[in-house]
Design a protein around this motif. Structure first.
Motif, short mmCIF file in Angstrom:
data_model
loop_
_atom_site.label_atom_id
_atom_site.label_comp_id
_atom_site.label_asym_id
_atom_site.label_seq_id
_atom_site.Cartn_x
_atom_site.Cartn_y
_atom_site.Cartn_z
N GLU A 141 -12.51 40.59 -35.95
CA GLU A 141 -12.54 40.94 -37.38
C GLU A 141 -13.99 41.00 -37.86
O GLU A 141 -14.42 40.24 -38.73
N PRO A 142 -14.78 41.91 -37.30
CA PRO A 142 -16.22 41.98 -37.64
C PRO A 142 -16.46 42.42 -39.08
O PRO A 142 -15.84 43.36 -39.56
N VAL A 143 -17.36 41.73 -39.72
CA VAL A 143 -17.81 42.08 -41.08
C VAL A 143 -19.27 42.49 -40.99
O VAL A 143 -20.08 41.79 -40.36
N THR A 144 -19.61 43.61 -41.61
CA THR A 144 -20.99 44.09 -41.60
C THR A 144 -21.68 43.71 -42.90
O THR A 144 -21.23 44.07 -43.99
N TYR A 183 -17.16 41.05 -48.88
CA TYR A 183 -17.33 42.02 -47.79
C TYR A 183 -16.11 41.98 -46.88
O TYR A 183 -15.70 40.92 -46.42
N ARG A 184 -15.55 43.15 -46.65
CA ARG A 184 -14.31 43.24 -45.85
C ARG A 184 -14.62 43.61 -44.41
O ARG A 184 -15.73 44.01 -44.07
N VAL A 185 -13.59 43.51 -43.59
CA VAL A 185 -13.72 43.80 -42.17
C VAL A 185 -14.11 45.26 -41.96
O VAL A 185 -13.58 46.16 -42.63
N ASN A 186 -15.05 45.50 -41.07
CA ASN A 186 -15.48 46.86 -40.73
C ASN A 186 -14.32 47.58 -40.05
O ASN A 186 -13.96 47.28 -38.91
N VAL A 187 -13.74 48.56 -40.74
CA VAL A 187 -12.52 49.21 -40.28
C VAL A 187 -12.73 49.94 -38.95
O VAL A 187 -11.97 49.76 -38.00
N VAL A 188 -13.78 50.75 -38.88
CA VAL A 188 -14.02 51.54 -37.67
C VAL A 188 -14.31 50.63 -36.49
O VAL A 188 -13.73 50.76 -35.41
N LEU A 189 -15.20 49.68 -36.67
CA LEU A 189 -15.60 48.80 -35.58
C LEU A 189 -14.45 47.92 -35.11
O LEU A 189 -14.24 47.73 -33.90
N SER A 190 -13.67 47.40 -36.04
CA SER A 190 -12.53 46.56 -35.67
C SER A 190 -11.52 47.36 -34.86
O SER A 190 -10.98 46.87 -33.85
N SER A 191 -11.28 48.59 -35.25
CA SER A 191 -10.33 49.44 -34.52
C SER A 191 -10.86 49.76 -33.12
O SER A 191 -10.10 49.78 -32.15
N LEU A 192 -12.16 50.02 -33.01
CA LEU A 192 -12.74 50.34 -31.72
C LEU A 192 -12.65 49.15 -30.76
O LEU A 192 -12.29 49.31 -29.59
N GLU A 453 -27.09 57.77 -38.40
CA GLU A 453 -27.54 56.70 -39.29
C GLU A 453 -26.33 56.09 -40.00
O GLU A 453 -26.21 56.14 -41.22
N PRO A 454 -25.40 55.49 -39.23
CA PRO A 454 -24.18 54.95 -39.84
C PRO A 454 -24.45 53.76 -40.74
O PRO A 454 -25.23 52.87 -40.40
N VAL A 455 -23.83 53.76 -41.91
CA VAL A 455 -23.91 52.63 -42.84
C VAL A 455 -22.50 52.21 -43.21
O VAL A 455 -21.59 53.05 -43.26
N THR A 456 -22.32 50.93 -43.47
CA THR A 456 -21.00 50.39 -43.78
C THR A 456 -21.01 49.83 -45.20
O THR A 456 -21.89 49.05 -45.56
N THR A 457 -20.03 50.22 -45.98
CA THR A 457 -19.92 49.76 -47.37
C THR A 457 -19.31 48.36 -47.41
O THR A 457 -18.70 47.90 -46.43
N PRO A 458 -19.44 47.64 -48.54
CA PRO A 458 -18.82 46.32 -48.64
C PRO A 458 -17.31 46.35 -48.42
O PRO A 458 -16.74 45.34 -48.00
N CYS A 459 -16.66 47.49 -48.69
CA CYS A 459 -15.21 47.58 -48.49
C CYS A 459 -14.86 47.83 -47.02
O CYS A 459 -13.68 47.94 -46.68
N GLY A 460 -15.86 47.94 -46.14
CA GLY A 460 -15.61 48.01 -44.72
C GLY A 460 -15.52 49.39 -44.11
O GLY A 460 -15.17 49.51 -42.94
N HIS A 461 -15.85 50.43 -44.87
CA HIS A 461 -15.78 51.79 -44.33
C HIS A 461 -17.18 52.27 -43.92
O HIS A 461 -18.17 51.99 -44.60
N THR A 462 -17.22 53.03 -42.84
CA THR A 462 -18.49 53.48 -42.26
C THR A 462 -18.62 54.99 -42.38
O THR A 462 -17.67 55.72 -42.11
N PHE A 463 -19.81 55.44 -42.77
CA PHE A 463 -20.11 56.87 -42.93
C PHE A 463 -21.54 57.12 -42.48
O PHE A 463 -22.34 56.19 -42.36
#
Length: 737
Positions: A141-144, A183-192, A453-463
């Motif tokens: 459950e990684p948090v960024t 800060y929520r769990v990083n969705v992309v990273l957790s799924s990977l 240059e991926p960045v992760t928002t506090p809600c856990g989504h990466t763009f």
């Protein structure tokens, strides 16, 4: 007399601080002679014992501590220096080992004064991409954090709870986060991670379920969950540590000790494992061994409050007199300091004690090491692809039988083994990723291309950084979950997610190079200040004159950001035109400062630099651009130059008269916005734009933009001065009417 005593005690304190311990001990001994008050006498005896201990005279120090304890049991405050000395002795012994040529020892010594690092990273043999820097275990459950570093969610929450700090501190860069729960769990990273390492993810899920059951006091059910998890991940030190706690709750202290020892064996530099072991030893009545573990914990983590508190209690108990005599087992205190030898042996050979009898349940006993002939990658039933096994399995499967000679040689060079085994762990993880990695796993959901240059928002989504910024230009909400990001937007802490960047650069090198090539081509095109120059269609701007702007339209937010990203910090300013879109002449503005607001708006402080003529009108991503050529005043010489100087001085004086005729309020507003009127230039034709006071005056004169525009297009200073004089004459005549 009292004054003399105080000065001597002060001298003893200074001697102790300057590490002249023998002198401090002698002074305290002299002062003890005339003290009758028991409390004061005990304090001086402890101080003398501290000085003796730090001076290397441990036997004498222990004798003095015993005498002090006969007056009254020693409290934690009186034993703080002894704890410091004993834990420091462990560190010093380890440091001596590192100086004798042991790389492993050097790194352990460094770990005592710094945040603990994953084994793979500590050895330098491999990367620690998949490890949490807090628990030293696989990320679950990684948090960024805003700094771009990832940690387990529970680890971050526990950091703020256990250490009673209002903020969490990043173990990698020191960044401070006020509210970790936001800060929520990083969705992309957790799924990977769940996709790439299903066994580890399953073990983490079972651990979480077990923790929930334990919190509900369903201890037996929690134990069963941990038994299942250890079957899946028999090299996870946290599973053994937590199961040790469960066994302690069930009063199975021998089993608790075995699990704690396994946790310490798997991760020797993890302080919590030693705490678990010490707690089990205390429950079994093995006080001295427990004290060794607490001291070792303090040597690893000097700020560990629990270890210090418990060590104080145990030392106080050991030093306290029993009936009329002191416990004999405290006499040989060097035994406590020998714990490092035990720890070093467990560091050097952590896998030698992995035998079934260390696993406390029948199910755990069945989780013996897989035979060497089994492959590192096992086939998942019902699927056509392979999945990575637990890294510990990969390490153990690679181990082969060694001859007696090899083993003897290895015993002489044990420090190399943990480095190689740690490297095997990370190599196993990396090979597992490379086998199952699909480039689409690391695609941005906005541009549908590889993350750049991926960045992760506090809600856990990466763009991608640029994709997110362009979305926030239109709406300060997450593009996926619509979470409000106003605070995140105003902070502008767009740090790249380090783990995502590492994964892409390591496993998708060719794809990343292609993305970088495209990005560099775009930057080169945007950096050209002759072609495709961004144009802000608004008002008149002049060289050397400040021009503050309020930016709120999404297209201009993008334009300003690009100007800053390219490093040019420049864009053009032109008047609007109904037919062409914007006028044929304008001024290049340079950005000096930008102030952002929570809704995405900004105030941009700019100043005029160069005039230009538009060669071709263009458009890009919603804002105007142009191909331009720059304008310069034509220089004159001889008689024409003298005539120009005379005209210049006359018009300047005329301008001063008009400025001084303004009302005080008007003049104050003008100077507050544009600054005071510039002085005459020492060299009339030094600047390609002519004297700066001319442009200042044109900016403040009450003229419409269409009337100001011709002055910008003129390349003759004489014509410009003549035009300004006509305007000033007209203003003067209008005033007299």
């Amino acid at each position: 007399m009292a004054t003399e005593r105080e000065s001597m005690l002060q001298l003893a304190e200074e001697a102790f601080q300057s590490k002249t311990f023998d002198l401090a001990a002698d002074i305290y001994e002299c002062q003890l002679a005339g003290v009758g008050d028991p409390a004061r006498r005990q304090e001086l005896m402890v101080k003398r014992a501290d000085a003796l201990a730090f001076g290397g005279r441990l036997a004498e120090a222990l004798a003095m501590y015993r005498q002090a304890s006969e007056i009254e049991r020693l409290g934690p405050g009186l034993l703080a220096k002894l704890i410091e000395y004993l834990s420091g002795s462990i560190r010093r012994q380890d440091g001596a080992g590192s100086q004798s040529g042991s790389p492993a020892g050097a790194e352990e010594a460094g770990a005592a004064g710094a945040p603990a690092r994953p084994a793979a990273d500590a050895t330098g043999c491999g990367d620690a991409d998949f490890f949490c820097r807090i628990c030293l275990n696989f990320l679950f459950e990684p948090v960024t954090l805003p700094c771009g570093h990832c940690f387990c969610r529970k680890c971050l929450e526990r950091e703020t709870k256990d250490k009673e700090r209002p903020v969490a501190v990043c173990k990698q860069c020191g960044f401070r986060v006020a509210d970790v729960r936001g800060y929520r769990v990083n969705v992309v990273l957790s799924s990977l991670l769940a996709k790439w390492f299903p066994a580890l993810h399953q073990a983490g899920r079972l651990r979480r379920e077990g923790n929930g059951l334990y919190a509900e006091k369903k201890t037996e059910a929690a134990l069963e969950k941990y038994n299942q998890a250890i079957l899946i991940a028999p090299m996870d030190h946290i599973l053994f540590s937590n199961r040790s706690q469960i066994h302690s709750s069930l009063k199975h202290y021998e089993k608790a000790l075995r699990d704690a020892e396994m946790a310490c064996c798997l991760k020797p530099d993890w302080s919590k494992g030693h705490i678990r072991k010490a707690q089990a030893l205390v429950s079994l009545g093995r006080t001295e061994e427990a004290l060794r573990e607490y001291l070792l914990c303090v040597s690893i983590e000097p700020d560990c409050r629990l270890a210090k508190t418990e060590a104080h209690k145990l030392l106080s108990h050991l030093l306290a007199p029993v009936t009329d005599r002191v416990p004999e087992h405290i006499s040989d205190y060097s035994n406590i300091l020998s714990s490092r030898a035990h720890v070093k042996s467990s560091v050097c050979a952590p896998f030698q004690i992995l035998s079934p009898n260390l696993l406390s349940s029948e199910s755990s006993q069945r989780s013996t090491l897989l035979p060497p002939e089994r492959s590192e990658v096992s086939e998942v039933k019902g699927q056509g692809k392979s999945e990575a096994r637990m890294p510990g399995h990969c390490v153990l499967l690679k181990r082969k039988r060694r001859s007696t000679e090899e083993e003897e040689e290895e015993r002489g060079d044990n420090h190399k083994r943990p480095r190689c085994e740690a490297a095997a762990v990370t190599d196993a993880l990396s090979s597992a990723v490379s086998e199952v990695l699909d480039p689409t796993d690391l695609e941005c959901s906005l541009c549908m291309r590889l993350f750049y240059e991926p960045v992760t928002t506090p809600c856990g989504h990466t763009f991608c950084l640029q994709c997110l910024e362009r979305c926030l230009d239109h709406n300060p909400k997450c593009p996926l979950c619509k979470e409000e990001l106003s605070d995140y937007l105003v902070q502008r802490k767009y740090c790249k997610t380090a783990l995502m960047e590492n994964l892409i650069s390591k496993f998708l090198t060719a794809e990343l190079m292609e993305r970088q090539k495209i990005h560099q081509e775009e930057i080169a095109e945007l950096s050209n200040l002759n072609k495709h120059v961004p144009i802000f269609v608004c008002t008149m701007a002049f060289p050397t004159v400040p021009c503050p702007l309020h930016i709120f339209e999404p297209c201009y937010r993008l334009m300003i950001r690009r100007c800053m990203e390219t490093g040019t910090n420049c864009f053009g300013m032109c008047l609007g035109d109904e037919l062409k879109g914007f006028a044929d002449y304008g001024c290049l503005l340079e950005i000096r400062d930008v102030q952002f607001f929570s809704d995405g708006r900004s105030v941009v402080d700019t100043i005029g630099r160069r005039r230009f003529k538009v060669i071709q009108h263009r458009e890009r991503d919603g804002y105007n651009t142009a191909d331009i050529e720059y304008l310069e005043d034509v220089k004159v010489e001889g008689v024409a130059k003298r005539e120009l100087q005379s005209l210049h001085d006359a018009v300047y004086d005329q301008a001063l008269v008009w400025v001084n005729s303004l009302k005080a309020e008007q003049k104050e507003r003008i100077e507050g916005h544009f600054g005071p009127m510039p002085e005459k230039d020492s060299e009339l034709q030094a600047s390609p734009n002519g004297p700066s006071w001319c442009w200042w005056l044109l900016a403040v004169l009450p003229l419409e933009g269409r009337a100001q525009l011709p002055f910008l297009a003129l390349t003759s200073l004489k014509d410009r001065l003549s035009g300004i004089r006509k305007v000033l004459l007209f203003m003067a005549q209008s005033r007299h009417r």
